[in-house]
Design an enzyme around this catalytic site. Structure first.
Site, PDB file in Angstrom:
ATOM      1  N   HIS A  61      35.585  36.162  38.263  1.00 47.33           N
ATOM      2  CA  HIS A  61      36.320  35.221  39.108  1.00 47.33           C
ATOM      3  C   HIS A  61      37.712  34.964  38.538  1.00 47.33           C
ATOM      4  O   HIS A  61      37.979  35.257  37.372  1.00 47.33           O
ATOM      5  CB  HIS A  61      35.558  33.902  39.222  1.00 47.33           C
ATOM      6  N   GLU A 115      39.234  32.215  37.618  1.00 43.73           N
ATOM      7  CA  GLU A 115      39.297  31.317  36.465  1.00 43.73           C
ATOM      8  C   GLU A 115      38.954  32.056  35.176  1.00 43.73           C
ATOM      9  O   GLU A 115      39.619  31.877  34.156  1.00 43.73           O
ATOM     10  CB  GLU A 115      38.324  30.138  36.636  1.00 43.73           C
ATOM     11  N   CYS A 170      33.222  27.463  40.533  1.00 45.85           N
ATOM     12  CA  CYS A 170      31.784  27.544  40.756  1.00 45.85           C
ATOM     13  C   CYS A 170      31.027  26.790  39.668  1.00 45.85           C
ATOM     14  O   CYS A 170      31.503  26.619  38.549  1.00 45.85           O
ATOM     15  CB  CYS A 170      31.324  28.991  40.856  1.00 45.85           C
ATOM     16  N   CYS A 193      32.221  28.944  36.380  1.00 49.00           N
ATOM     17  CA  CYS A 193      33.625  28.797  35.979  1.00 49.00           C
ATOM     18  C   CYS A 193      33.920  27.363  35.548  1.00 49.00           C
ATOM     19  O   CYS A 193      34.744  27.148  34.659  1.00 49.00           O
ATOM     20  CB  CYS A 193      34.541  29.216  37.121  1.00 49.00           C
TER      21      CYS A 193
END
Length: 138
Positions: A44, A46, A69, A78
């Site tokens: 992701h 992040e 998330c 994350c």
């Protein structure tokens, strides 16, 4: 946030079923890390930004286009990674409509003492991932 939105927009359509999420980490007025959801949806945005920032993320501001998330799936949450990195503040464009995340990522950050602001760049962030929001229910 404009940089994070630009990253997300440029990656749109390349993240499989996942939304395209841009993340920029700023410390003392300088960008120390930036990332976007990788091709295929993982890692992701992040996680990619934190990898670049490393220890410089401690005490930094994070600008992210979608709520981080908060569940374990094919990646670790994350939100937890941001907490562990020691960020000070998180600006989130829009809350994730996915029921596994919806308001949980923001709550985890707040419970960890991180200042969370929601809504910066919301209209553009929503437009970038309109297909994701329609599919997931946002």
């Amino acid at each position: 946030m404009q940089k994070a939105l630009a990253l997300a927009a440029a990656q749109k359509g390349r993240t499989a079923e996942n939304p395209s999420v841009g993340c920029v980490i700023v410390k003392d007025g300088e960008i120390v890390g930036q990332g976007v959801t990788s091709d295929g949806g993982r890692p992701h945005g992040e996680a990619n930004a934190l990898q670049v920032a490393g220890a410089q993320a401690k005490g930094a501001n994070v600008y992210v286009t979608l709520e981080p998330c908060s569940h374990y799936g094919q990646t670790a949450p994350c939100a937890n990674a941001l907490i562990e990195a020691g960020i000070a503040r998180c600006f989130i464009s829009v809350i994730d409509p996915d029921p596994r995340v919806h308001w949980r990522g923001a709550a985890l950050l707040q419970e960890a003492g991180i200042d969370v602001k929601i809504g910066l760049g919301a209209e553009e962030a929503f437009a970038i991932n309109a297909d994701f929001f329609a599919r997931v229910g946002g």
